[in-house]
Write a protein that holds these residues in place. Structure first.
Motif, PDB file in Angstrom:
ATOM      1  N   TYR A   1      32.716  27.948  99.124  1.00 30.19           N
ATOM      2  CA  TYR A   1      33.361  28.471  98.980  1.00 30.19           C
ATOM      3  C   TYR A   1      33.994  28.867  97.487  1.00 30.19           C
ATOM      4  O   TYR A   1      35.483  28.925  97.270  1.00 30.19           O
ATOM      5  CB  TYR A   1      34.571  27.440  99.819  1.00 30.19           C
ATOM      6  CG  TYR A   1      33.987  27.317 100.796  1.00 30.19           C
ATOM      7  CD1 TYR A   1      33.801  27.583 101.755  1.00 30.19           C
ATOM      8  CD2 TYR A   1      33.616  25.128 100.723  1.00 30.19           C
ATOM      9  CE1 TYR A   1      32.870  27.189 103.434  1.00 30.19           C
ATOM     10  CE2 TYR A   1      32.939  24.621 101.871  1.00 30.19           C
ATOM     11  CZ  TYR A   1      32.909  25.701 103.395  1.00 30.19           C
ATOM     12  OH  TYR A   1      32.136  25.103 103.815  1.00 30.19           O
TER      13      TYR A   1
ATOM     14  N   TYR B   1      39.805  38.235  99.461  1.00 31.79           N
ATOM     15  CA  TYR B   1      39.949  37.652 100.169  1.00 31.79           C
ATOM     16  C   TYR B   1      41.631  38.817 100.962  1.00 31.79           C
ATOM     17  O   TYR B   1      41.612  39.039 101.448  1.00 31.79           O
ATOM     18  CB  TYR B   1      40.186  36.334 101.290  1.00 31.79           C
ATOM     19  CG  TYR B   1      38.295  36.276 101.616  1.00 31.79           C
ATOM     20  CD1 TYR B   1      38.502  37.066 102.940  1.00 31.79           C
ATOM     21  CD2 TYR B   1      37.060  35.621 101.111  1.00 31.79           C
ATOM     22  CE1 TYR B   1      36.798  36.545 103.692  1.00 31.79           C
ATOM     23  CE2 TYR B   1      36.541  35.554 102.174  1.00 31.79           C
ATOM     24  CZ  TYR B   1      35.566  36.813 102.968  1.00 31.79           C
ATOM     25  OH  TYR B   1      34.504  36.782 103.130  1.00 31.79           O
ATOM     26  N   LEU B   2      42.377  38.132  99.570  1.00 32.85           N
ATOM     27  CA  LEU B   2      43.653  38.799  99.335  1.00 32.85           C
ATOM     28  C   LEU B   2      43.665  39.993  99.909  1.00 32.85           C
ATOM     29  O   LEU B   2      44.765  40.356 100.750  1.00 32.85           O
ATOM     30  CB  LEU B   2      44.219  38.032  98.470  1.00 32.85           C
ATOM     31  CG  LEU B   2      45.842  38.838  98.033  1.00 32.85           C
ATOM     32  CD1 LEU B   2      46.683  37.900  99.102  1.00 32.85           C
ATOM     33  CD2 LEU B   2      46.714  38.570  96.717  1.00 32.85           C
TER      34      LEU B   2
ATOM     35  N   TYR C   1      47.492  26.824  87.247  1.00 27.23           N
ATOM     36  CA  TYR C   1      46.467  25.861  88.085  1.00 27.23           C
ATOM     37  C   TYR C   1      46.025  24.773  87.413  1.00 27.23           C
ATOM     38  O   TYR C   1      46.508  23.134  87.931  1.00 27.23           O
ATOM     39  CB  TYR C   1      45.977  26.213  88.536  1.00 27.23           C
ATOM     40  CG  TYR C   1      45.105  25.838  90.272  1.00 27.23           C
ATOM     41  CD1 TYR C   1      44.933  24.299  90.456  1.00 27.23           C
ATOM     42  CD2 TYR C   1      44.872  26.365  91.427  1.00 27.23           C
ATOM     43  CE1 TYR C   1      44.534  23.806  91.350  1.00 27.23           C
ATOM     44  CE2 TYR C   1      44.339  25.937  92.478  1.00 27.23           C
ATOM     45  CZ  TYR C   1      44.250  24.921  92.397  1.00 27.23           C
ATOM     46  OH  TYR C   1      43.432  24.091  93.483  1.00 27.23           O
TER      47      TYR C   1
ATOM     48  N   ARG D   1      36.347  29.872  92.836  1.00 27.74           N
ATOM     49  CA  ARG D   1      37.259  29.715  93.911  1.00 27.74           C
ATOM     50  C   ARG D   1      38.757  30.434  93.773  1.00 27.74           C
ATOM     51  O   ARG D   1      38.908  31.318  95.137  1.00 27.74           O
ATOM     52  CB  ARG D   1      37.407  28.012  94.120  1.00 27.74           C
ATOM     53  CG  ARG D   1      35.979  27.657  94.469  1.00 27.74           C
ATOM     54  CD  ARG D   1      36.197  26.156  95.156  1.00 27.74           C
ATOM     55  NE  ARG D   1      35.009  25.224  95.419  1.00 27.74           N
ATOM     56  CZ  ARG D   1      34.747  24.731  95.032  1.00 27.74           C
ATOM     57  NH1 ARG D   1      34.771  24.231  93.728  1.00 27.74           N
ATOM     58  NH2 ARG D   1      33.028  24.558  95.249  1.00 27.74           N
ATOM     59  N   ILE D   2      39.307  30.582  92.349  1.00 28.57           N
ATOM     60  CA  ILE D   2      40.234  31.760  92.763  1.00 28.57           C
ATOM     61  C   ILE D   2      39.444  33.457  92.748  1.00 28.57           C
ATOM     62  O   ILE D   2      40.734  33.896  93.666  1.00 28.57           O
ATOM     63  CB  ILE D   2      41.143  31.418  91.370  1.00 28.57           C
ATOM     64  CG1 ILE D   2      41.427  30.036  91.039  1.00 28.57           C
ATOM     65  CG2 ILE D   2      42.117  32.229  90.883  1.00 28.57           C
ATOM     66  CD1 ILE D   2      42.284  29.518  90.159  1.00 28.57           C
ATOM     67  N   ARG D   3      38.905  33.154  92.475  1.00 28.59           N
ATOM     68  CA  ARG D   3      38.273  35.113  92.274  1.00 28.59           C
ATOM     69  C   ARG D   3      37.982  34.874  93.759  1.00 28.59           C
ATOM     70  O   ARG D   3      38.735  36.409  94.487  1.00 28.59           O
ATOM     71  CB  ARG D   3      37.030  35.206  91.673  1.00 28.59           C
ATOM     72  CG  ARG D   3      37.229  35.121  90.008  1.00 28.59           C
ATOM     73  CD  ARG D   3      36.181  35.389  89.522  1.00 28.59           C
ATOM     74  NE  ARG D   3      36.529  35.204  87.648  1.00 28.59           N
ATOM     75  CZ  ARG D   3      35.597  34.650  87.059  1.00 28.59           C
ATOM     76  NH1 ARG D   3      34.258  34.075  87.551  1.00 28.59           N
ATOM     77  NH2 ARG D   3      35.850  35.504  85.590  1.00 28.59           N
TER      78      ARG D   3
ATOM     79  N   SER E   1      42.418  41.203 103.068  1.00 31.08           N
ATOM     80  CA  SER E   1      43.097  41.418 104.088  1.00 31.08           C
ATOM     81  C   SER E   1      43.863  42.550 104.145  1.00 31.08           C
ATOM     82  O   SER E   1      44.444  42.805 105.579  1.00 31.08           O
ATOM     83  CB  SER E   1      43.721  40.111 104.582  1.00 31.08           C
ATOM     84  OG  SER E   1      44.953  39.878 105.064  1.00 31.08           O
TER      85      SER E   1
ATOM     86  N   SER F   1      39.455  33.804  96.625  1.00 27.67           N
ATOM     87  CA  SER F   1      40.436  33.518  96.979  1.00 27.67           C
ATOM     88  C   SER F   1      41.304  34.535  96.838  1.00 27.67           C
ATOM     89  O   SER F   1      41.774  35.442  98.101  1.00 27.67           O
ATOM     90  CB  SER F   1      41.917  32.685  97.216  1.00 27.67           C
ATOM     91  OG  SER F   1      41.612  31.551  97.084  1.00 27.67           O
ATOM     92  N   ASN F   2      41.483  35.476  95.745  1.00 28.07           N
ATOM     93  CA  ASN F   2      42.087  36.320  95.213  1.00 28.07           C
ATOM     94  C   ASN F   2      41.690  38.568  95.931  1.00 28.07           C
ATOM     95  O   ASN F   2      42.068  39.439  96.869  1.00 28.07           O
ATOM     96  CB  ASN F   2      41.476  36.959  93.432  1.00 28.07           C
ATOM     97  CG  ASN F   2      42.638  38.277  93.354  1.00 28.07           C
ATOM     98  OD1 ASN F   2      43.713  38.698  93.639  1.00 28.07           O
ATOM     99  ND2 ASN F   2      41.679  39.959  93.090  1.00 28.07           N
TER     100      ASN F   2
END
Length: 242
Positions: A150, A122-123, A95, A115-117, A126, A119-120
């Motif tokens: 966020y 929530y991956l 990135y 923010r990368i963490r 989900s 996203s991970n």
């Protein structure tokens, strides 16, 4: 605070909230610090599936080791807990390589890690139909806004956000969290130089708590200054109503 009653109350609250949500479990990111250790343990005590993620990004070895030791302790103590390591260092590096150098100041890049963490988390959430459990305490979330918008502030539920930091330490002792974690100097783990929370805020958590409660505190002015800078995180998102 009555530590035992608080522990029972939070576990029941988590249990009830998860059942109402219709989802299947919890996912928690652990950092080697007391807040994430207490949060993940409280989630585990519900009996529901709890996934605990260690997500290093150029992490200090002490933080990384404490996270793994806590995960091992959880897995040995609770049959409903599964731990997993997801090294995000290469994602962060890739990135960074594709960003203009002039926008890569230290604070922005530290927040990018958070923010990368998020996203991970929530991956995984989900995929497994889990809730993301936040690890922020009352001082951070509602006092001085010491979190990444966020990033670690992006969660579904906040089990310990009504507990001051000193109360989280009390809970940690009651829950038999590892001494290495209880005694560790608080840090957000987002900096290569390993800077501490006290170093960034200029006040210890005990001083921040006292300033929050007492308008006459000698640290009140400094507390208010930090709070004012971070109010944009804690206030609701402004909506232009037509």
């Amino acid at each position: 605070m009555n530590v035992i009653k608080t522990e029972i109350f939070i576990v029941k609250w988590l249990h009830k909230y998860l059942e109402k949500s219709g989802l299947d479990g919890f996912v928690v990111g652990v950092s080697g610090g007391i807040d994430s250790a207490v949060t993940s343990t409280l989630c585990a005590k519900t009996g529901f599936p709890t996934l605990v993620l260690n997500m290093p990004i150029h992490q200090k070895s002490t933080q990384f080791t404490r996270s793994n030791e806590h995960i091992k302790w959880l897995e040995n103590t609770f049959s409903n807990v599964k731990g997993q390591e997801v090294d995000l260092t290469e994602i962060f590096n890739s990135y960074s390589k594709n960003l203009p150098s002039e926008i890569q100041d230290n604070l922005s890049m530290a927040n990018l890690r958070s923010r990368i963490r998020m996203s991970n988390l929530y991956l995984f959430a989900s995929n497994k139909k889990y809730l993301v459990a936040g690890t922020g305490n009352k001082v951070e979330d509602f006092g001085v806004g010491f979190y990444t918008k966020y990033g670690d502030g992006g969660v579904d539920i906040s089990p310990i956000a009504d507990c001051n930091k000193t109360e989280v330490w009390e809970l940690g002792k009651e829950l038999k969290i590892l001494d290495e974690i209880i005694n560790a100097e608080p840090t957000d783990g987002l900096w290569d130089d390993g800077r501490t929370d006290t170093g960034q805020l200029g006040l210890k958590y005990e001083q921040l708590e006292e300033a929050m409660k007492n308008p006459q505190s000698k640290n009140r002015e400094k507390y208010e200054k930090i709070r004012k800078l971070n109010l944009h995180k804690m206030d609701p998102i402004p909506v232009c109503k037509i």
